[in-house]
Design a protein around this motif. Structure first.
Motif, mmCIF file in Angstrom:
data_model
loop_
_atom_site.group_PDB
_atom_site.id
_atom_site.type_symbol
_atom_site.label_atom_id
_atom_site.label_comp_id
_atom_site.label_asym_id
_atom_site.label_seq_id
_atom_site.Cartn_x
_atom_site.Cartn_y
_atom_site.Cartn_z
ATOM 1 N N ALA A 11 0.834 -1.203 0.000
ATOM 2 C CA ALA A 11 0.000 0.000 0.000
ATOM 3 C C ALA A 11 0.868 1.252 0.000
ATOM 4 C CB ALA A 11 -0.943 -0.007 1.203
ATOM 5 N N ALA A 12 1.933 1.259 0.782
ATOM 6 C CA ALA A 12 2.823 2.430 0.838
ATOM 7 C C ALA A 12 3.471 2.694 -0.522
ATOM 8 C CB ALA A 12 3.886 2.241 1.915
ATOM 9 N N GLU A 13 3.948 1.654 -1.184
ATOM 10 C CA GLU A 13 4.547 1.817 -2.513
ATOM 11 C C GLU A 13 3.509 2.313 -3.514
ATOM 12 O OE1 GLU A 13 7.961 -1.696 -2.433
ATOM 13 O OE2 GLU A 13 5.892 -2.214 -2.943
ATOM 14 N N PHE A 14 2.311 1.766 -3.437
ATOM 15 C CA PHE A 14 1.236 2.165 -4.338
ATOM 16 C C PHE A 14 0.893 3.644 -4.165
ATOM 17 C CE2 PHE A 14 -3.349 2.869 -4.920
ATOM 18 C CZ PHE A 14 -3.472 2.557 -6.262
ATOM 19 N N LEU A 15 0.737 4.086 -2.923
ATOM 20 C CA LEU A 15 0.395 5.493 -2.671
ATOM 21 C C LEU A 15 1.500 6.425 -3.168
ATOM 22 C CD1 LEU A 15 -1.274 5.082 0.809
ATOM 23 C CD2 LEU A 15 -2.411 5.664 -1.349
ATOM 24 N N GLN A 16 2.743 6.035 -3.023
ATOM 25 C CA GLN A 16 3.857 6.834 -3.546
ATOM 26 C C GLN A 16 3.795 6.864 -5.071
ATOM 27 O OE1 GLN A 16 6.175 8.857 -2.177
ATOM 28 N NE2 GLN A 16 6.812 9.292 -4.279
ATOM 29 N N TRP A 17 3.588 5.711 -5.681
ATOM 30 C CA TRP A 17 3.533 5.610 -7.145
ATOM 31 C C TRP A 17 2.390 6.457 -7.703
ATOM 32 C CZ3 TRP A 17 -0.220 2.796 -10.133
ATOM 33 C CH2 TRP A 17 0.086 2.720 -11.495
ATOM 34 N N THR A 18 1.195 6.365 -7.105
ATOM 35 C CA THR A 18 0.055 7.119 -7.629
ATOM 36 C C THR A 18 0.237 8.623 -7.442
ATOM 37 O OG1 THR A 18 -1.195 6.802 -5.572
ATOM 38 C CG2 THR A 18 -1.634 5.256 -7.389
ATOM 39 N N SER A 19 1.002 9.026 -6.444
ATOM 40 C CA SER A 19 1.236 10.463 -6.246
ATOM 41 C C SER A 19 2.052 11.069 -7.387
ATOM 42 C CB SER A 19 1.931 10.723 -4.906
ATOM 43 O OG SER A 19 3.289 10.311 -4.952
ATOM 44 N N GLU A 20 2.714 10.230 -8.152
ATOM 45 C CA GLU A 20 3.554 10.697 -9.251
ATOM 46 C C GLU A 20 2.888 10.529 -10.621
ATOM 47 O OE1 GLU A 20 7.056 8.357 -8.583
ATOM 48 O OE2 GLU A 20 7.474 9.350 -6.673
ATOM 49 N N LEU A 21 1.677 9.986 -10.647
ATOM 50 C CA LEU A 21 0.969 9.779 -11.915
ATOM 51 C C LEU A 21 0.432 11.100 -12.457
ATOM 52 C CD1 LEU A 21 -1.138 6.584 -11.142
ATOM 53 C CD2 LEU A 21 0.869 6.747 -12.620
ATOM 54 N N PRO A 22 0.238 11.177 -13.771
ATOM 55 C CA PRO A 22 -0.404 12.366 -14.344
ATOM 56 C C PRO A 22 -1.837 12.516 -13.819
ATOM 57 C CG PRO A 22 0.564 10.973 -16.065
ATOM 58 C CD PRO A 22 0.648 10.211 -14.782
ATOM 59 N N GLU A 23 -2.280 13.732 -13.704
ATOM 60 C CA GLU A 23 -3.651 14.024 -13.258
ATOM 61 C C GLU A 23 -4.637 13.270 -14.141
ATOM 62 O OE1 GLU A 23 -6.236 15.939 -10.640
ATOM 63 O OE2 GLU A 23 -4.074 16.246 -10.680
ATOM 64 N N GLY A 24 -5.592 12.616 -13.526
ATOM 65 C CA GLY A 24 -6.611 11.882 -14.267
ATOM 66 C C GLY A 24 -6.349 10.393 -14.381
ATOM 67 N N ASP A 25 -5.109 9.947 -14.191
ATOM 68 C CA ASP A 25 -4.822 8.509 -14.176
ATOM 69 C C ASP A 25 -5.247 7.977 -12.815
ATOM 70 O OD1 ASP A 25 -3.699 8.846 -16.642
ATOM 71 O OD2 ASP A 25 -1.692 8.169 -16.087
ATOM 72 N N ARG A 26 -6.169 7.005 -12.813
ATOM 73 C CA ARG A 26 -6.715 6.506 -11.555
ATOM 74 C C ARG A 26 -6.534 4.997 -11.454
ATOM 75 N NH1 ARG A 26 -12.452 7.979 -11.973
ATOM 76 N NH2 ARG A 26 -12.616 7.091 -9.907
ATOM 77 N N TYR A 27 -6.073 4.573 -10.297
ATOM 78 C CA TYR A 27 -5.839 3.165 -10.023
ATOM 79 C C TYR A 27 -6.314 2.831 -8.621
ATOM 80 C CZ TYR A 27 -2.645 2.745 -14.013
ATOM 81 O OH TYR A 27 -2.101 2.716 -15.270
ATOM 82 N N GLU A 28 -6.606 1.552 -8.402
ATOM 83 C CA GLU A 28 -6.809 1.007 -7.073
ATOM 84 C C GLU A 28 -5.803 -0.125 -6.904
ATOM 85 O OE1 GLU A 28 -11.382 1.653 -5.829
ATOM 86 O OE2 GLU A 28 -11.068 0.003 -7.233
#
Length: 190
Positions: A11-28
C-alpha cells in the motif's frame, strides 16, 4: 517506479507511485496489484454527484463536523488493498488536506458500474468493514434506482435495500431521501 517493473506493490509503494501519476490517471490496489479504473459513464457520474451533494446537504443540515470527499480520495484497507470510493465521508477526526488518503472514513459510497459490480459487492464490502471507523457502506445501483445500505449491527453487518423513502445514517446522525440520489439521472432521461 515503473509499473512494468513490479508484479505486486505494498500500500505504501502504491500510494507513492500514484502520487507521481499524471492528473486523471486513476488506479486502485487490489491484492497488491495496481488496477486501472475504467472511464466512468455519464449515468455513473450523475448519480455519484447527486449522492455527494445529498450527503453534503444532510451533514450541513445536521451541523456535523464531517468532511465529504469525492473520488480521488483513497481508503487504505491493509498492506495490499487501497480503494478509491466514489464518495467518502469522514466524521470526528479532521482530514489531512494535503494527503490523498481518508484515514478514518465513516460512510463510503460506491456507484455500481458493469466493470466494478463484483468487486464493489464483495471485496470492497469485506474490506471496508475491516476498518473500525466505517459505519455505513452504500452501494448505489444507477440502473435499478436502488441503494443497498450495509451498516454495522452489533458484531455483524446488516443490510437493507431501499428504492424510496428516507435513509437514516446514525452515526453520524443524518437523514437522506433516496430519490435525491437519482435526481439528475432521471432528469437526463426524461
Amino acid at each position: 517506479m515503473n509499473l512494468a517493473d513490479r508484479s505486486t506493490m505494498t500500500a505504501a509503494e502504491f500510494l507513492q507511485w500514484t502520487s507521481e501519476l499524471p492528473e486523471g490517471d486513476r488506479y486502485e490496489l487490489v491484492a497488491g496489484e495496481p488496477v486501472a479504473m475504467a472511464p466512468e459513464r455519464n449515468r455513473h457520474n450523475l448519480v455519484k454527484i447527486d449522492c455527494l451533494l445529498s450527503l453534503r446537504q444532510a451533514i450541513r443540515t445536521a451541523r456535523l463536523g464531517c468532511t465529504i470527499l469525492g473520488d480521488g480520495a483513497t481508503v487504505e484497507i491493509d498492506g495490499s488493498n487501497v480503494y478509491e470510493p466514489d464518495v467518502t465521508v469522514q466524521c470526528g477526526k479532521p482530514i489531512d488536506v494535503d494527503a490523498t488518503v481518508a484515514s478514518h472514513p465513516t460512510i463510503l459510497v460506491e456507484v455500481l458500474s458493469p466493470s466494478t459490480k463484483g468487486v464493489d459487492t464483495s471485496d470492497k464490502l469485506i474490506g471496508y468493514f475491516q476498518l473500525p471507523s466505517v459505519e455505513h457502506y452504500l452501494v448505489i445501483d444507477p440502473v435499478r434506482y436502488a441503494v443497498i445500505h450495509h451498516y454495522r449491527a452489533g458484531d455483524g453487518i446488516g443490510t437493507s435495500l431501499l428504492r424510496e423513502g428516507a435513509l437514516k445514517l446514525d452515526p453520524p446522525g443524518i437523514e437522506l431521501n433516496i430519490v435525491d440520489f437519482f435526481e439528475s439521472l432521471k432528469a437526463s432521461i426524461d
